[in-house]
Design a protein around this motif. Structure first.
Motif, PDB file in Angstrom:
ATOM      1  N   GLY A   9     -23.983   8.944  31.389  1.00 30.11           N
ATOM      2  CA  GLY A   9     -24.081   9.354  32.790  1.00 30.11           C
ATOM      3  C   GLY A   9     -24.140   8.143  33.689  1.00 30.11           C
ATOM      4  N   GLY A  10     -24.313   8.373  34.974  1.00 30.42           N
ATOM      5  CA  GLY A  10     -24.315   7.296  35.943  1.00 30.42           C
ATOM      6  C   GLY A  10     -25.669   6.660  36.097  1.00 30.42           C
ATOM      7  N   PRO A  11     -25.739   5.543  36.842  1.00 28.84           N
ATOM      8  CA  PRO A  11     -26.965   4.777  36.992  1.00 28.84           C
ATOM      9  C   PRO A  11     -27.953   5.438  37.941  1.00 28.84           C
ATOM     10  CG  PRO A  11     -25.220   3.819  38.309  1.00 28.84           C
ATOM     11  CD  PRO A  11     -24.597   4.923  37.518  1.00 28.84           C
ATOM     12  N   GLY A  12     -29.225   5.006  37.833  1.00 27.56           N
ATOM     13  CA  GLY A  12     -30.238   5.420  38.781  1.00 27.56           C
ATOM     14  C   GLY A  12     -30.674   6.862  38.674  1.00 27.56           C
ATOM     15  N   ARG A  13     -30.518   7.459  37.524  1.00 28.69           N
ATOM     16  CA  ARG A  13     -30.868   8.865  37.365  1.00 28.69           C
ATOM     17  C   ARG A  13     -32.079   9.012  36.453  1.00 28.69           C
ATOM     18  NH1 ARG A  13     -24.526  10.424  36.528  1.00 28.69           N
ATOM     19  NH2 ARG A  13     -24.038  10.874  38.697  1.00 28.69           N
ATOM     20  N   ASP A  14     -32.992   9.883  36.839  1.00 30.63           N
ATOM     21  CA  ASP A  14     -34.135  10.160  35.987  1.00 30.63           C
ATOM     22  C   ASP A  14     -34.464  11.648  36.058  1.00 30.63           C
ATOM     23  OD1 ASP A  14     -35.729  10.698  38.260  1.00 30.63           O
ATOM     24  OD2 ASP A  14     -36.338   8.606  38.411  1.00 30.63           O
ATOM     25  N   PHE A  15     -35.525  12.030  35.365  1.00 34.84           N
ATOM     26  CA  PHE A  15     -35.868  13.443  35.236  1.00 34.84           C
ATOM     27  C   PHE A  15     -37.114  13.803  36.042  1.00 34.84           C
ATOM     28  CE2 PHE A  15     -33.246  12.167  31.736  1.00 34.84           C
ATOM     29  CZ  PHE A  15     -32.375  13.226  31.553  1.00 34.84           C
ATOM     30  N   PRO A 113     -36.548  13.074  28.186  1.00 35.90           N
ATOM     31  CA  PRO A 113     -35.839  11.861  27.790  1.00 35.90           C
ATOM     32  C   PRO A 113     -36.454  10.574  28.337  1.00 35.90           C
ATOM     33  CG  PRO A 113     -34.297  13.571  28.446  1.00 35.90           C
ATOM     34  CD  PRO A 113     -35.655  14.072  28.806  1.00 35.90           C
ATOM     35  N   ASP A 114     -37.116  10.653  29.511  1.00 35.28           N
ATOM     36  CA  ASP A 114     -37.677   9.443  30.104  1.00 35.28           C
ATOM     37  C   ASP A 114     -39.178   9.320  29.861  1.00 35.28           C
ATOM     38  OD1 ASP A 114     -38.359  11.544  31.723  1.00 35.28           O
ATOM     39  OD2 ASP A 114     -37.748  10.602  33.604  1.00 35.28           O
ATOM     40  N   GLN A 214     -28.968  15.520  22.006  1.00 37.20           N
ATOM     41  CA  GLN A 214     -30.014  14.533  22.226  1.00 37.20           C
ATOM     42  C   GLN A 214     -29.628  13.649  23.398  1.00 37.20           C
ATOM     43  OE1 GLN A 214     -32.052  12.728  18.792  1.00 37.20           O
ATOM     44  NE2 GLN A 214     -31.488  10.753  19.606  1.00 37.20           N
ATOM     45  N   ILE A 215     -30.603  13.407  24.284  1.00 38.08           N
ATOM     46  CA  ILE A 215     -30.402  12.557  25.450  1.00 38.08           C
ATOM     47  C   ILE A 215     -31.190  11.278  25.232  1.00 38.08           C
ATOM     48  CG2 ILE A 215     -30.542  12.438  27.964  1.00 38.08           C
ATOM     49  CD1 ILE A 215     -31.076  15.530  27.855  1.00 38.08           C
ATOM     50  N   THR A 216     -30.520  10.137  25.283  1.00 36.09           N
ATOM     51  CA  THR A 216     -31.202   8.865  25.082  1.00 36.09           C
ATOM     52  C   THR A 216     -30.775   7.874  26.157  1.00 36.09           C
ATOM     53  OG1 THR A 216     -29.461   8.186  23.538  1.00 36.09           O
ATOM     54  CG2 THR A 216     -31.452   9.132  22.593  1.00 36.09           C
ATOM     55  N   PRO A 217     -31.651   6.925  26.508  1.00 37.99           N
ATOM     56  CA  PRO A 217     -31.281   5.931  27.527  1.00 37.99           C
ATOM     57  C   PRO A 217     -30.201   5.000  27.018  1.00 37.99           C
ATOM     58  CG  PRO A 217     -33.419   5.412  26.546  1.00 37.99           C
ATOM     59  CD  PRO A 217     -33.033   6.758  26.029  1.00 37.99           C
ATOM     60  N   PHE A 218     -29.354   4.577  27.948  1.00 37.91           N
ATOM     61  CA  PHE A 218     -28.250   3.685  27.594  1.00 37.91           C
ATOM     62  C   PHE A 218     -27.992   2.774  28.790  1.00 37.91           C
ATOM     63  CE2 PHE A 218     -23.732   2.557  27.454  1.00 37.91           C
ATOM     64  CZ  PHE A 218     -23.606   2.095  26.157  1.00 37.91           C
ATOM     65  N   GLY A 219     -28.298   1.493  28.631  1.00 31.68           N
ATOM     66  CA  GLY A 219     -28.081   0.576  29.735  1.00 31.68           C
ATOM     67  C   GLY A 219     -29.119   0.751  30.827  1.00 31.68           C
TER      68      GLY A 219
END
Length: 476
Positions: A9-15, A113-114, A214-219
Motif C-alpha cells: 500500500g501507500g505511505p503514511g497509512r495506519d490503523f 497490524p500496527d 496477513q498484513i505486515t509493515p513494509f518500508g
C-alpha cells in the motif's frame, strides 16, 4: 510461512481510525498498572514444584513476546509424555482488583497490524508472566501421557516454576524438521501430532484451510498484503493445545463446575449445502463419509477446495461458552473439535483461560473451586462472546482497509479469481495476487471455479472493494 508475490500500500497509512471507530483502549487505568507493578514483587499461588530441569521450548510467530505455552514431547515406552507449561496469570492478577476488572472489560488481546491492544499490561504479558527463554517463570504445568496411538492414558497438573530453554518460531522449526535436525524437545512432536490429527478426523473435527491473509509493515509507512501458509508444525503444535483443552473439559464436567467452549451439532441445512457445493464442484463424497473426512482429504491448493472450506464455515456457526456450577451443562461438546473442550492454554491473551485453569487446579488438587471463580462463571460467556465479536470486526476492518489500500490505483484492471460462494446476482471471490477476498457481481458464478474479474471499486475511505465478472465462462 508467507506466499510470494506481495503487494504494498501507500505511505503514511495506519490503523488509528479503526482503533477509534471500535473504541479500543489506548492504555490501562493507572490503578490497574499499579497492581501489575505490585504483582511483580509478590507472586501468588502458594507452593510450586521446581520443574526448571525440564527442557521446555516455545513455538510462536517470529517476534512474539506474549508467550503463553512451552512444550516438551518425550517418548514413554511405545507412547508419549507431553509436558505443557501454561503462563500462570492467577499468580499476578488479584481477584476483584482494578486489573481484574479491566481485563474482564477487555476480554482478549486485539491484534492489529500496527500493534496489539493487550489483555494485560505488557509488564506482565511481555515480561514477568510470559514464558520467555532462560527466565524462571510461574506456570501451570500439565503432564499428559498418551499411548502408541495417541490416546490419553492419564494426566495431571499443578503449579510449578519452569524455564523455557529456547524461543522457536514455526518457520525455523519446520525447516529443521525437513532437514532432519529437529530440536530435541520437539523431536517427537510430528509423530504425536499426526496421530492426534488422524484421531480428530475420526471424532468429526472440522478444520478449514482457508487462505490466511496477513498484513505486515513494509518500508516507511507501507503495508504488505500476503497469504500466510500454515506449516505442518503449527497444526501439530495446535494438537497439543487441543489435547490439553480436552483434558480440562473432562475435569470440569466430572466436577460439574467450570466453563467450556461449546458448539452445537451442525444444522442439517449446512451439511446439505456442503453436499451441494461438493457436487457442483466435482469433489468426491464417498458414501457414509462425514464432512470431517471429506474436508480433511482436500488439497487446499485446488480452487474447488476453497469453495468447500467457505461452505463449511456454516458448520461452525453458533460457537459460544457454557458456564455451569452444580449441574452438568446441557451442551458439553464442541462439534468443531469433535469432543468436549475448554480454553485453558492462552491466559495471557484470553480472559476465560484463567478461570478454567483455576477450576482444574482446584478439582485435581482436591480443593474447593475458589469463590471468586464461581462468582465470575455466569458472566464469562457474555464477556467472551462480546470480545470475540469485537475481535472479528476489528480483524475484518483491518483486512478491508489493507485491501482497499493495495488496490486503490488499480480500478479497471482484470484479475484471475476463484469463486468462493455464489448467490443469485453475485457472490464472493478470492483473488490470489494480491490476496483479496471481496464481493463480485455477475449471474451464475460457478462455485469452486476460476474466473476472470475486473476491479470496479477500491474505496479507501469506506474500506470497500468489489469486482465484476469478465465474460460468462469460467477459466479452466
Amino acid at each position: 510461512m508467507v506466499s510470494a508475490g506481495c503487494t504494498t500500500g501507500g505511505p503514511g497509512r495506519d490503523f488509528a481510525p479503526i482503533r477509534t471507530e471500535f473504541g479500543l483502549p489506548e492504555d490501562f487505568p493507572s490503578a490497574a498498572l499499579v497492581e501489575a507493578e505490585q504483582a511483580l514483587e509478590q507472586v501468588r499461588g502458594g507452593p510450586r514444584r521446581d520443574a526448571t530441569d525440564l527442557p521446555l521450548v516455545t513455538i510462536d510467530p517470529p517476534g512474539s513476546k506474549d508467550l503463553d505455552q512451552a512444550v516438551l514431547v518425550q517418548r514413554r515406552g511405545t507412547g508419549f509424555r507431553v509436558h505443557y507449561a501454561i503462563a500462570d496469570l492467577g499468580a499476578f492478577v488479584l481477584p476483584g482488583g482494578a486489573l481484574d476488572q479491566e481485563v474482564r472489560r477487555r476480554g482478549q488481546t486485539m491484534y492489529l497490524p500496527d500493534g496489539t491492544v493487550p489483555l494485560h499490561p505488557t509488564v506482565l504479558s511481555e515480561g514477568a508472566a510470559s514464558l520467555l527463554p532462560e527466565q524462571v517463570r510461574p506456570a501451570v504445568l500439565w503432564t499428559v501421557d498418551c499411548d502408541a496411538q495417541g490416546e490419553v492414558e492419564r494426566y495431571e497438573l499443578g503449579r510449578a516454576l519452569v524455564r523455557s530453554t529456547a524461543r522457536l518460531d514455526y518457520e525455523s522449526v519446520q525447516a529443521s524438521l525437513l532437514a532432519g535436525t529437529p530440536h530435541p524437545s520437539i523431536e517427537q512432536l510430528p509423530e504425536l501430532g499426526r496421530l492426534r490429527r488422524a484421531m480428530a478426523a475420526e471424532r468429526g473435527a472440522v478444520e478449514l484451510q482457508l487462505p490466511e491473509q496477513q498484513i505486515t509493515p513494509f518500508g516507511d509507512g507501507e503495508w504488505t498484503l500476503t497469504v500466510r501458509l500454515r506449516a505442518d508444525v503449527e497444526a501439530w503444535n495446535a494438537e497439543v493445545s487441543l489435547l490439553t483443552g480436552m483434558c480440562a473439559a473432562q475435569i470440569m464436567i466430572s466436577a460439574r463446575v467450570g466453563v467450556l467452549r461449546t458448539l452445537p451439532t451442525a444444522d442439517p441445512e449446512a451439511v446439505a449445502n456442503l453436499h451441494r457445493v461438493a457436487s457442483a464442484t466435482g469433489v468426491d463424497w464417498p458414501r457414509d463419509a462425514s464432512p470431517a473426512h471429506v474436508l480433511a482429504g482436500l488439497d487446499p491448493d485446488r480452487p474447488e477446495s476453497l469453495a468447500l472450506y467457505v461452505a463449511a464455515t456454516r458448520l461452525l456457526r453458533g460457537a459460544g461458552y457454557t458456564a455451569f456450577d452444580g449441574t452438568e451443562p446441557a451442551v458439553t461438546s464442541h462439534a468443531g473439535v469433535g469432543a468436549p473442550y475448554a480454553h485453558v492454554t492462552a491466559p495471557l491473551r484470553r480472559l476465560v483461560d484463567r478461570f478454567g485453569t483455576e477450576c482444574c487446579l482446584a478439582v485435581t488438587g482436591g480443593a474447593e473451586v475458589p469463590e471468586w471463580v464461581r462468582a465470575a462463571l455466569p458472566e464469562l460467556p457474555g464477556l467472551m462472546s462480546a470480545s470475540d465479536l469485537l475481535a472479528g470486526k476489528v480483524e475484518r476492518a483491518c483486512l478491508d482497509q489493507a485491501e482497499a489500500w493495495v488496490l486503490a490505483d488499480r480500478v479497471g484492471e482484470e484479475f484471475d479469481a476463484v469463486v468462493l460462494r455464489a448467490e443469485a446476482t453475485g457472490g464472493e471471490v478470492f483473488v490470489a495476487q494480491p490476496p483479496v477476498m471481496a464481493r463480485c457481481a455477475g449471474e451464475g458464478l460457478p462455485e469452486g471455479e476460476r474466473i476472470r474479474v475486473r476491479l470496479v471499486e477500491a474505496d479507501v475511505g469506506r474500506r470497500k472493494v468489489s469486482f465484476d465478472r469478465v465474460g460468462g465462462k469460467e477459466q479452466k
